[in-house]
Design an enzyme around this catalytic site. Structure first.
Site, short mmCIF file in Angstrom:
data_model
loop_
_atom_site.label_atom_id
_atom_site.label_comp_id
_atom_site.label_asym_id
_atom_site.label_seq_id
_atom_site.Cartn_x
_atom_site.Cartn_y
_atom_site.Cartn_z
N CYS A 157 -38.79 46.37 71.43
CA CYS A 157 -38.76 47.60 71.47
C CYS A 157 -38.23 47.42 70.16
O CYS A 157 -36.63 47.24 69.71
CB CYS A 157 -37.67 47.89 73.16
N CYS A 197 -34.51 49.83 70.71
CA CYS A 197 -33.49 49.40 71.44
C CYS A 197 -33.44 48.16 70.89
O CYS A 197 -32.00 48.30 70.60
CB CYS A 197 -33.93 48.29 72.81
N ASP A 198 -33.50 47.40 70.06
CA ASP A 198 -33.26 46.39 68.98
C ASP A 198 -33.19 46.49 68.02
O ASP A 198 -33.04 45.02 67.27
CB ASP A 198 -33.92 44.64 69.70
#
Ligand code: NAP
Length: 302
Positions: A130, A133-134
């Site tokens: 992701c 997200c990361d």
């Protein structure tokens, strides 16, 4: 007999359980793996309102703590079938069964994995599924994105805003992604595109250090120094066990609209497992809410 059986304890399933328990329904929450779903793989969630940044595992723990306070009944089991009975539905888990008057399917998706050496070892330590997200953890560093679909191209473009260099690795020459995205990536000076190339191994010590690559035409091997690898090689729904009862679309997602109702009265679909446009943590929890409220209304009308 339960009022509502929820299959899957990711964010959608846990939110559905929260609403159903607070409505005083008798709820069984079934999860085949660890609760939390895909978010537990995320090093940091920065797009969930109320938290500037939270580790995905901690967020899942918080959600479960909230359910435990409501005496949730969590059953670790793998659901392999569902059938209709006189009073509702029978959920089958190997030799065990559970009966419910309504069922919410919140089975999520599984990221397709590359299945290469080092992938499991560096999960959450350089291997991510992701970018949204990361990506922030790789600010100013060199990363790779694997895949040739819209997700891979969008991930590469997004990461190019944060990272020093992004190498997009795709196993063939043609892209599955929209041409406009491919063009945008080609014009982006921070993105290098390697086609006809596969990742053979992910190497490092504590975190990812380099990838072993192979050109599929020449068979030539090379290494690429990166701190992170974002795998965007597609997602796989997990709905095969329900196909005999509930309609799936051509890609295997549960056919249900924004009201989370499937074609079977009493069965609802919530989160990434259903046909939808936007698959995010916030839309999964929203679905959990809608599915639970729909299920409660269904039960109250019986
Ligand atoms: P996808 O379209 O299925 O693409 C997956 C990519 O991964 C393909 O290029 C595929 O290569 C590659 N791949 C699969 N298995 C691989 C393996 N073992 N090793 C190396 N490469 C592998 O998946 P997606 O990009 O996640 O998109 C999923 C769906 O969501 C699509 O319908 C997409 O259009 C949609 N989506 C839409 C948007 C949007 O903004 N409209 C954004 C994201 C996603 P091959 O091409 O060679 O098969």
């Amino acid at each position: 007999m339960y009022d509502i059986i929820i299959v899957g304890a990711g964010p959608a399933g846990m939110t559905a359980a929260l609403y159903a328990l607070r409505a005083q329904k008798k709820v069984l929450l079934i999860e085949g793996e660890s609760y939390g779903g895909q978010i537990v793989e995320s090093q940091g969630v920065e797009n969930y309102p109320g938290f500037t940044e939270i580790n995905g595992y901690d967020l899942a723990e918080n959600m479960m703590r909230q359910l435990r306070a409501l005496q949730v009944e969590l059953l670790p089991a793998h659901v392999d079938g569902i059938g209709q009975t006189d009073g509702g539905f029978e959920v089958r888990m190997g030799t065990k069964t559970a009966c419910g008057r309504a069922v919410i399917l919140a089975t999520g998706l599984k990221h397709r994995k590359l299945g290469v050496l080092g992938e499991e070892q560096f999960l959450g330590r350089g291997v991510s599924f992701c970018a949204l997200c990361d990506g922030g953890f790789f600010r100013g560093r060199e990363v790779a994105v694997v895949g040739g679909g819209n997700t891979a191209l969008q991930d590469a473009l997004y990461l190019s805003e944060l990272c020093a260099r992004v190498t997009l690795i795709h196993r063939r020459e043609g892209f599955r992604a929209e041409e406009a995205l491919v063009e945008k990536a080609r014009k982006n000076e921070k993105i290098t595109i390697l086609t006809d190339t596969v990742v053979k191994e992910i190497r490092g010590e504590m975190t990812v250090r380099e990838l072993l690559l192979q050109n599929v035409r020449t068979k030539e091997e090379s290494t690429l120094a990166v701190s992170g690898i974002f795998e965007a090689v597609g997602q796989i729904p997990q709905n095969g066990a329900f196909a005999s009862l509930v309609a799936l679309d051509e890609s295997g997602y549960l056919t249900a609209g924004e009201d989370c109702k499937t074609d079977v009265a009493g069965i609802f679909a919530a989160g990434d497992c259903r046909t939808k446009e936007v698959r995010q943590l916030t839309t999964a929890t929203a679905d959990g809410t809608v599915a639970a409220i729909s299920a409660i209304a269904y039960l109250d009308a019986l």
